[in-house]
Structures are given as C-alpha cells and as structure tokens.
Design an enzyme around this catalytic site. Structure first.
Site, short mmCIF file in Angstrom:
data_model
loop_
_atom_site.label_atom_id
_atom_site.label_comp_id
_atom_site.label_asym_id
_atom_site.label_seq_id
_atom_site.Cartn_x
_atom_site.Cartn_y
_atom_site.Cartn_z
N SER A 151 -0.84 -7.83 7.09
CA SER A 151 -2.07 -8.33 7.67
C SER A 151 -1.80 -9.06 8.99
O SER A 151 -0.68 -9.49 9.28
CB SER A 151 -2.75 -9.30 6.70
N LYS A 203 11.63 -8.76 1.41
CA LYS A 203 10.62 -9.57 0.73
C LYS A 203 9.40 -8.66 0.59
O LYS A 203 8.64 -8.47 1.53
CB LYS A 203 10.27 -10.82 1.54
N HIS A 204 9.25 -8.07 -0.59
CA HIS A 204 8.14 -7.14 -0.80
C HIS A 204 6.90 -7.90 -1.26
O HIS A 204 6.96 -9.08 -1.61
CB HIS A 204 8.54 -6.10 -1.85
N ALA A 205 5.77 -7.20 -1.22
CA ALA A 205 4.53 -7.78 -1.73
C ALA A 205 4.70 -8.17 -3.19
O ALA A 205 5.36 -7.48 -3.97
CB ALA A 205 3.38 -6.78 -1.57
N GLU A 261 3.87 -4.32 12.49
CA GLU A 261 2.86 -3.28 12.33
C GLU A 261 1.77 -3.89 11.47
O GLU A 261 1.96 -4.11 10.28
CB GLU A 261 3.46 -2.02 11.70
N CYS A 288 -3.30 1.56 6.89
CA CYS A 288 -3.55 1.07 8.25
C CYS A 288 -3.91 2.20 9.19
O CYS A 288 -4.72 2.03 10.09
CB CYS A 288 -2.31 0.33 8.77
N ASN A 313 0.80 -1.23 0.00
CA ASN A 313 0.00 0.00 0.00
C ASN A 313 0.83 1.28 0.00
O ASN A 313 0.46 2.28 -0.59
CB ASN A 313 -1.01 0.01 1.14
#
Length: 464
Positions: free
Chosen positions: A213, A160-162, A234, A268, A137
């Site tokens: 998440s 390790k990114h999305a 977080e 968030c 995001n």
C-alpha cells in the site's frame, strides 16, 4: 494484526504463529551477514544450479502450495497453480540470464584513453542483505520476482511477508533451503509491521524492496531515506483500459473481464478504469457487463470458480465503502454492487461489479478499488481519453485497444505509467521491467533493470 492463516472463504482461523523475539531476529541478522560474506563470492554457475533446483522443487510442489495460497488469501486454486508455475519460470529465466545481465561493461577504447586509463570497466557487485516487505495478493510471485534476481546477483534476502500468509512465507524459506542454498541466504521473518523499522535501521541491512500500500511505502521509504539506504517501491495502481473505435471490441470486452477480475480483482496491475470512446461505448458496455455478470463466484478450491472471496473482511468493507459512496453521489450500478446472496453470511465475497456515470467528486474516481469492481467512462476522442487516463495519482501500467498506428504512438508517448500494453492485458514477465511512477512507486523489478537495482555499480579504472 495477528500472524495467522484465516480462511477468507469462511472466516475460520486455522493456524496462528508467535512473532519472533528480538533475540531471534538478531540471530537471523547475524546468520544473514555471515552467509553474505561467503555467498557473494560464489559463481554464477553455482547460483544458477541452486536456483534451477528450487524451480524443480516448486514445480513438484505446485498443487500443494497452490492449496496453501488459496486457503490463506482466497485466490481460485487454478490461478494459484498458475502463479506457482510462473515463479518457477522466472527462477529459470534468471538462472539462465543473470551472468549475461551482470557481465562487466567495457567503455569504448577512445573513452578509456580519454580518461587517462590503461584499462577501465564497470562491474556489478552484490550489495548485501536486502529486506523484502511483501503483500498477500500474489504471495509467491511477489517474493520470487525479488528473490530470484537478488540471489543470482549474490545478495541475501530477509522476507517480512504479509501477516495473513505465514504458511506461504515459511514455505519459501524452506524451498530455498531444500534447494541447497546456504543457511542464511533467504530467511522468513515472522514479525509484525511495527518490527520492520528496527530491522530496516540495522546497519547490516543495506537496502529494501516493498510491494504494498501507499502508506506502507511511505513508511519504509522514510525510514530508509533517514538511514540513506536504497529502496524499490511498487505500490498501488488504478490502471486505465482505453478502448478506441478501431479496436476489436468483442475481444477487448472479453479481455477486460479477465483484466478486472483476475485474482478476485485484487491486483495492482488489474485494469480498473475502463475508458471507452462514445462510438463503441454501448457495444463494449453491453459485452463487458454481460461478461462480468457471467463470472462464477464460489468456493476458490473448486476448479470452475472464477472469483473467490476477498482476502480479508476489512478489504471487503473498504470496497463496499467506495461503491456506496459512488452510488450516493449519483453513479449507476450496471451489475453487482453487493455481497452474493449465497455467501451473505459466510466468507468475504463480493459480486463482480460495473459502475458507470462516474464523476470526479466520487472517491472511487481517485482511490484504488482492490476487488472485482470496474468503473466505466465514456469519452469523445483520444485527447479526452488520454487526459482521463492520466487523471489519477497512480501510474503503474495502462492498456489501449486500437489498430491506429498514430493513436498507439500518441498513447505510448503521453500516458503517465510504467507500462503501455496495446491490444492486450497488462502482465508481468521476467524479461520486461516492471514498476510505476507517481504514487505507484519507483524503481523497477524484473529484467536487467530489476537485477541491477540491488547491485553496487562499480567503476574499475586502471592507470599506467
């Protein structure tokens, strides 16, 4: 989930990437471990020079990387440029302040003498390889707020990114390389989520940080706990936005629109639950709904777009489920509540939405809404407002609008959250600690607290 750039404005797959093999992962771990042995001994001056250079490069790249972010996850390009600028600012802040934040601490002479020492001090030393598991995001900011303090502390990072922002992930690796950081200081791992456990369990990786998440946080925390490794988490948030009678209601309503719709509602720390005193409820509701309805939904590459598409088709489906459940249970939709007619067949758009008459049996009361959907509550007094604000499994941040000093003190004392913002919108800044409690996670990023999370806090005691 494939590692790919899929444009959420139209669903088109633009680039796909192969996941790293086991041999490629091992090569990167070897490189990181070798680099740490020498990088840990570099001076703050040298690290700051490198990080300042990275900030300068990021400023020069701002327009290009903004378009990449918008293409990969759909945020308005204006917001993407602002995110890049914020990252450069944070890099410069840590370059300037890290040495001071990690300076040796000296106990009082009396305490040193009482301990039997000739001298004693506390030193902050780097830990080693830190694995960062990051979300899509804020694909630059989430990484930089980890990387800048970690690198300034003398650690090295693995990202390790999305899987839906691979181009942004690779850009970050290249950015630090171009800035002159030694090979292995910051590496992107193009891997799927199933490969994270193996990396985290590797003895060369000493700690991990995750933004994402709740299920992802539970998984990483469980693995790290089994390996006795430090973690910072977080996770989600369902931040309350409380408006009391002494507030500037017009200003509160205007800020509320931004607080809910920022980043297409996918944040968030976005305000999600709007809790309004009955004396000003009608005025606030009218202004807030009008502001949400006026937001321009459209192509995120256009300069005047306020709200672009959600990042994924599944994300929109999840949001629709929450809204549909609330309506079936008796909630009232004051605006929005559906896909925009102009984009019904193209892209993953959802209208800015305000829902009232929320009850505790609705899923939307307990679950995070990750998209431009606001829930509106009416309360009779401050006690009811605080109770409702705390009636959430999350505790990331909070907002209260009042000019009554006693109400401010009460809210700051009793709210269950990692942040309290009075007469303003929650926002992260490198000088202030950021993080939550309850199911929003633990540990802190940013400020002195953030840079010290991944340090070995060492007591140095010298006897006669």
């Amino acid at each position: 989930m494939p590692i790919a750039t899929v444009n959420p404005a139209n669903g088109e797959t633009l680039k796909t990437y192969d996941a790293l093999t086991d041999e490629e992962i091992e090569h990167r771990l070897l490189l990181a471990a070798g680099t740490f042995r020498t990088y840990r001994t570099t001076t703050f001056f040298e690290r700051a020079r490198l990080l300042q250079t990275a900030a300068d490069l990021l400023d020069a790249d701002r327009d290009d990387i903004a378009r990449v972010m918008t293409t990969e996850m759909g945020k308005p390009v204006v917001a993407a440029r602002a995110e890049a600028a914020k990252c450069a600012k944070a890099m410069r802040w840590y370059a300037e302040h890290a040495q001071e934040l990690l300076a040796d601490e000296h106990p009082s002479a009396r305490d040193v003498e009482d301990s039997g020492a000739v001298s004693a001090h506390v030193r902050y030393r780097p830990l080693g390889i830190v694995l960062a598991v990051m979300p899509w995001n804020f694909p630059l900011w989430q990484v930089v707020r980890f990387a800048a303090p970690a690198l300034m502390a003398g650690n090295v990072g693995l990202l390790k990114h999305a899987s839906n922002v691979p181009q942004t992930a690779l850009y970050l690796q290249d950015l630090f390389r171009r800035a002159g950081f030694p090979d292995g200081c910051f590496q992107t791992l193009l891997i799927g989520s199933r490969a994270v456990e193996g990396v985290l369990r590797d003895e060369r990786v000493v700690a991990a940080t995750l933004t994402g998440s709740e299920p992802a946080g539970r998984s990483v925390a469980s693995i790290a706990g089994d390996e006795v490794k430090k973690t910072v988490l977080e996770l989600g948030g369902s931040d309350p936005f409380v408006v009391l009678p002494t507030a500037d209601v017009a200003k509160a309503a205007k800020v509320a629109v931004t607080a809910r719709a920022q980043n297409n509602g996918q944040s968030c720390i976005a305000a999600k639950r709007f809790i309004v005193h009955t004396d000003v409820y009608d005025e606030f509701a009218e202004l807030f709904v009008s502001g949400m309805r006026a937001l321009r939904v459209g192509d995120p590459m256009e300069e005047n777009t306020d709200v672009g598409p959600l990042a994924s088709e599944q994300g929109r489906a999840d949001l629709e489920e929450l809204v549909d459940d609330a309506v079936e249970c008796g909630a009232t939709v004051l605006c929005g509540g559906q896909r925009p007619e102009a984009y019904a067949k193209s892209g993953w758009y959802y209208e800015p939405t305000v829902i009232a008459d929320i009850t505790q049996d609705m899923r939307i009361h307990r679950e995070e809404t990750f998209g431009p959907v606001a829930t509106l509550y009416r309360v009779g007094d401050l006690d009811e407002a605080v109770t409702l604000a705390n009636d959430s499994p999350f505790g990331l941040s909070s907002n209260v609008w009042t000019h009554d000093a006693a109400e401010i003190d009460r809210f700051a004392r009793d709210i269950e959250a990692g942040g309290v913002y009075v007469n303003g919108m929650t926002a992260s800044h490198p000088a202030f600690p950021f993080g939550g409690i309850k199911r929003s996670g633990y540990g802190r990023e940013l400020s002195a607290h953030g840079i010290r999370e991944f340090c070995n806090i060492t007591t140095v005691w010298v006897g006669a």
